[in-house]
Design a protein around this motif. Structure first.
Motif, PDB file in Angstrom:
ATOM      1  N   ARG A 102       8.263 -10.560 -16.830  1.00 37.48           N
ATOM      2  CA  ARG A 102       7.343 -11.585 -17.338  1.00 37.48           C
ATOM      3  C   ARG A 102       7.789 -12.151 -18.679  1.00 37.48           C
ATOM      4  N   THR A 103       9.113 -12.284 -18.819  1.00 35.42           N
ATOM      5  CA  THR A 103       9.674 -13.054 -19.923  1.00 35.42           C
ATOM      6  C   THR A 103      10.139 -14.389 -19.341  1.00 35.42           C
ATOM      7  N   LEU A 147      -1.206 -15.502 -21.509  1.00 40.69           N
ATOM      8  CA  LEU A 147      -1.736 -15.427 -22.872  1.00 40.69           C
ATOM      9  C   LEU A 147      -0.599 -15.499 -23.891  1.00 40.69           C
ATOM     10  N   ALA A 148       0.508 -14.797 -23.607  1.00 35.86           N
ATOM     11  CA  ALA A 148       1.680 -14.842 -24.497  1.00 35.86           C
ATOM     12  C   ALA A 148       2.237 -16.259 -24.567  1.00 35.86           C
ATOM     13  N   ILE A 149       2.318 -16.924 -23.430  1.00 32.29           N
ATOM     14  CA  ILE A 149       2.835 -18.301 -23.389  1.00 32.29           C
ATOM     15  C   ILE A 149       1.899 -19.251 -24.146  1.00 32.29           C
ATOM     16  N   ASP A 150       0.591 -19.053 -24.000  1.00 36.06           N
ATOM     17  CA  ASP A 150      -0.386 -19.895 -24.701  1.00 36.06           C
ATOM     18  C   ASP A 150      -0.277 -19.768 -26.214  1.00 36.06           C
ATOM     19  N   ASN A 161      10.355 -11.024 -25.385  1.00 32.52           N
ATOM     20  CA  ASN A 161      10.121  -9.576 -25.460  1.00 32.52           C
ATOM     21  C   ASN A 161       8.654  -9.260 -25.764  1.00 32.52           C
ATOM     22  N   TYR A 162       8.216  -8.102 -25.236  1.00 35.56           N
ATOM     23  CA  TYR A 162       6.883  -7.573 -25.523  1.00 35.56           C
ATOM     24  C   TYR A 162       7.048  -6.164 -26.088  1.00 35.56           C
ATOM     25  N   GLU A 163       6.251  -5.839 -27.086  1.00 34.63           N
ATOM     26  CA  GLU A 163       6.287  -4.487 -27.653  1.00 34.63           C
ATOM     27  C   GLU A 163       4.861  -4.008 -27.921  1.00 34.63           C
ATOM     28  N   VAL A 184       4.541 -10.024 -29.287  1.00 37.16           N
ATOM     29  CA  VAL A 184       5.365 -10.874 -28.422  1.00 37.16           C
ATOM     30  C   VAL A 184       6.417 -11.563 -29.288  1.00 37.16           C
ATOM     31  N   THR A 185       7.668 -11.495 -28.848  1.00 38.16           N
ATOM     32  CA  THR A 185       8.754 -12.177 -29.562  1.00 38.16           C
ATOM     33  C   THR A 185       9.116 -13.455 -28.809  1.00 38.16           C
TER      34      THR A 185
END
Length: 202
Positions: A102-103, A147-150, A161-163, A184-185
């Motif tokens: 999901r990157t 949500l990360a994309i938003d 990347n997610y951490e 999120v990077t």
């Protein structure tokens, strides 16, 4: 005649000089802008522009105790293919599930911005220890990617990347929901619009 020629030469030199000055100014501005973006890194961790909207109401004890907790992952370890499970016991593999599939991929007409310009955002996810089928769990993972994309700094960045950050926060103890944080990077890209004359870059 000689005077007219001299004037034309002088105007040409003047136009070339102004053009070179403007071009170098733009280049300097672009470098400064990219350096500013790098310095935003410290401040951007505290931003949470959009929050998860999925319902995370508490569920009764029967829903938890009757859960099989037998979720099975596919071979790529991207999605659950069968079973059911609670989000609390699976919270420590969430960032792996997000990173595995999901990157965002770099489009073929793009390259990474020089200097590896990155920014980060913190997204908050809410767990309630309820029982979810494999399909619903996968849907929640997709929602977390959305949500990360938003929360991108802008459209020229991609999620890379997610951490999962240590710890968490229990709301309305002891019932929840339980809040975890994912850093999120995002990495900046530059793309060529190859269909346009001269391969204009954006």
């Amino acid at each position: 005649m000689k005077i007219k020629t001299c004037k034309n030469v002088n105007y040409s030199i003047l136009i070339l000089f102004i053009g070179a000055f403007l071009f170098s100014s733009c280049e300097k501005e672009e470098v400064v802008s990219s350096e500013k973006e790098n310095t935003i890194l410290k401040n951007s961790d505290s931003k949470n522009l959009k929050r998860e909207t999925i319902g995370v109401s508490t569920c009764n004890s029967y829903n938890r105790s009757s859960c099989g907790d037998d979720l099975v992952l596919d071979t790529e370890e991207c999605n659950f293919i069968s079973g059911s499970g609670r989000d609390m016991p699976n919270q420590y593999i969430i960032d792996d599930l997000l990173n595995n599939c999901r990157t965002e991929e770099l489009p073929s007409n793009c390259s990474w911005w020089g200097g590896n310009v990155t920014q980060t955002r913190i997204i908050k996810l809410y767990l309630n220890n309820c029982c979810y089928s494999a399909a619903v769990f996968n849907s929640r993972l997709d929602g977390w990617m959305d949500l990360a994309i938003d929360n991108k700094p802008n459209s020229s960045y991609l999620v890379t990347n997610y951490e999962r950050l240590p710890g968490g926060n229990m709301h309305n103890s002891p019932y929840g929901p339980y809040e975890i944080r994912i850093r999120v990077t995002y990495r900046k890209k530059i793309c060529s619009l190859t269909s346009l004359p001269g391969g204009i870059r954006q």
